[in-house]
Enzyme design. Structure first.
Site, PDB file in Angstrom:
ATOM      1  N   HIS A  39      -2.012  -5.507   1.597  1.00  0.00           N
ATOM      2  CA  HIS A  39      -3.311  -6.156   1.418  1.00  0.00           C
ATOM      3  C   HIS A  39      -3.046  -7.566   0.921  1.00  0.00           C
ATOM      4  CE1 HIS A  39      -7.372  -7.013  -0.047  1.00  0.00           C
ATOM      5  NE2 HIS A  39      -6.766  -7.553  -1.084  1.00  0.00           N
ATOM      6  N   GLU A  42      -9.959 -10.249  -7.453  1.00  0.00           N
ATOM      7  CA  GLU A  42      -8.893  -9.248  -7.297  1.00  0.00           C
ATOM      8  C   GLU A  42      -7.769  -9.382  -8.335  1.00  0.00           C
ATOM      9  OE1 GLU A  42      -7.579  -9.529  -3.234  1.00  0.00           O
ATOM     10  OE2 GLU A  42      -9.437  -8.663  -2.462  1.00  0.00           O
ATOM     11  N   LYS A  82       0.830  -1.208   0.000  1.00  0.00           N
ATOM     12  CA  LYS A  82       0.000   0.000   0.000  1.00  0.00           C
ATOM     13  C   LYS A  82       0.872   1.269   0.000  1.00  0.00           C
ATOM     14  CE  LYS A  82      -3.860  -2.340   2.279  1.00  0.00           C
ATOM     15  NZ  LYS A  82      -4.905  -2.245   3.338  1.00  0.00           N
ATOM     16  N   ASN A 123      -2.029  -0.076   6.985  1.00  0.00           N
ATOM     17  CA  ASN A 123      -1.506  -1.369   7.444  1.00  0.00           C
ATOM     18  C   ASN A 123      -0.596  -2.047   6.418  1.00  0.00           C
ATOM     19  OD1 ASN A 123      -3.469  -2.140   5.666  1.00  0.00           O
ATOM     20  ND2 ASN A 123      -4.624  -3.408   7.098  1.00  0.00           N
ATOM     21  N   TYR A 141     -12.428  -1.988  -3.831  1.00  0.00           N
ATOM     22  CA  TYR A 141     -12.934  -2.169  -2.464  1.00  0.00           C
ATOM     23  C   TYR A 141     -14.466  -2.086  -2.382  1.00  0.00           C
ATOM     24  CZ  TYR A 141      -8.358  -2.106  -0.110  1.00  0.00           C
ATOM     25  OH  TYR A 141      -7.109  -2.416   0.364  1.00  0.00           O
TER      26      TYR A 141
HETATM   27  P1  CMP Z   1      -7.364  -4.639   3.590  1.00  0.00           P
HETATM   28  O1  CMP Z   1      -6.866  -5.986   3.938  1.00  0.00           O
HETATM   29  O2  CMP Z   1      -6.804  -3.994   2.375  1.00  0.00           O
HETATM   30  O3  CMP Z   1      -8.962  -4.651   3.482  1.00  0.00           O
HETATM   31  C1  CMP Z   1      -9.737  -3.519   3.706  1.00  0.00           C
HETATM   32  C2  CMP Z   1      -8.969  -2.394   4.285  1.00  0.00           C
HETATM   33  O4  CMP Z   1      -9.749  -1.425   4.946  1.00  0.00           O
HETATM   34  C3  CMP Z   1      -8.034  -2.910   5.387  1.00  0.00           C
HETATM   35  O5  CMP Z   1      -7.005  -3.674   4.844  1.00  0.00           O
HETATM   36  C4  CMP Z   1      -7.641  -1.621   6.050  1.00  0.00           C
HETATM   37  O6  CMP Z   1      -6.669  -0.886   5.306  1.00  0.00           O
HETATM   38  C5  CMP Z   1      -8.981  -0.887   5.991  1.00  0.00           C
HETATM   39  N1  CMP Z   1      -9.753  -1.072   7.214  1.00  0.00           N
HETATM   40  C6  CMP Z   1     -10.303  -2.183   7.677  1.00  0.00           C
HETATM   41  N2  CMP Z   1     -10.965  -1.971   8.827  1.00  0.00           N
HETATM   42  C7  CMP Z   1     -10.819  -0.675   9.086  1.00  0.00           C
HETATM   43  C8  CMP Z   1     -11.284   0.164  10.115  1.00  0.00           C
HETATM   44  N3  CMP Z   1     -12.038  -0.304  11.117  1.00  0.00           N
HETATM   45  N4  CMP Z   1     -10.943   1.437  10.062  1.00  0.00           N
HETATM   46  C9  CMP Z   1     -10.204   1.918   9.040  1.00  0.00           C
HETATM   47  N5  CMP Z   1      -9.750   1.164   8.009  1.00  0.00           N
HETATM   48  C10 CMP Z   1     -10.045  -0.109   8.041  1.00  0.00           C
END
Ligand code: CMP
Length: 138
Positions: A116, A127, A10, A113, A50
């Site tokens: 993904h 995806e 990311k 984070n 998403y």
């Molecule tokens: P990802 O695995 O890419 O899938 C969805 C993404 O949304 C997740 O990683 C985070 O980057 C984001 N995400 C998931 N839960 C939350 C949350 N509670 N608050 C903010 N971002 C979130």
């Protein structure tokens, strides 16, 4: 079963110079890189990727984050690649991630984070072709 999964480094991971480290972790953990490219998503491209989260309160913020800079898209292959990559990434929220996982080491928050990974075979089937055509996957 040999599976394919989509990994994304990311914008936070790319900006913080983690691309090489993360690719190295994939290779050291037995994943084969089937396809790789760096892109900067538009809002509509990120929204489409998403779409399953479109009703979530964090959707707009997530789309802003995912479009703030370039990302690296990677198709990984391995035995049980989907689960194996989820284990290597660690929990979505870095606070819950185990020692040694990518998110424990590098993520700053549940949103920012670093990586993904497809969460199921069904997700991977959506995806991977969202970003790669058959000629780009070796
Ligand atoms: P990802 O695995 O890419 O899938 C969805 C993404 O949304 C997740 O990683 C985070 O980057 C984001 N995400 C998931 N839960 C939350 C949350 N509670 N608050 C903010 N971002 C979130």
């Amino acid at each position: 079963m040999i599976e394919r999964t989509l990994s994304i480094i990311k914008p936070d991971g790319v900006k913080n110079g983690l691309t090489g480290k993360i690719i190295r972790l994939f290779e050291e953990n037995g994943f084969e890189i089937k396809a790789i490219k760096k892109v900067h998503l538009s809002r509509s491209e990120a929204e489409g990727f998403y779409y399953v989260h479109k009703e979530r309160p964090f959707f707009n913020s997530l789309v802003s984050f995912m479009t703030e800079g370039p990302i690296v898209l990677i198709v990984l292959s391995a035995e049980n690649a989907i689960l194996k990559n989820r284990e290597l990434m660690g929990a979505t929220n870095p606070k819950d991630a185990k020692e040694g996982t990518i998110r424990k080491m590098y993520a700053e928050s549940i949103e920012r984070n670093v990586v993904h990974g497809s969460d199921s075979l069904e997700s991977a089937k959506f995806e991977i072709p969202y970003f790669f055509n058959v000629f780009e996957i070796l």
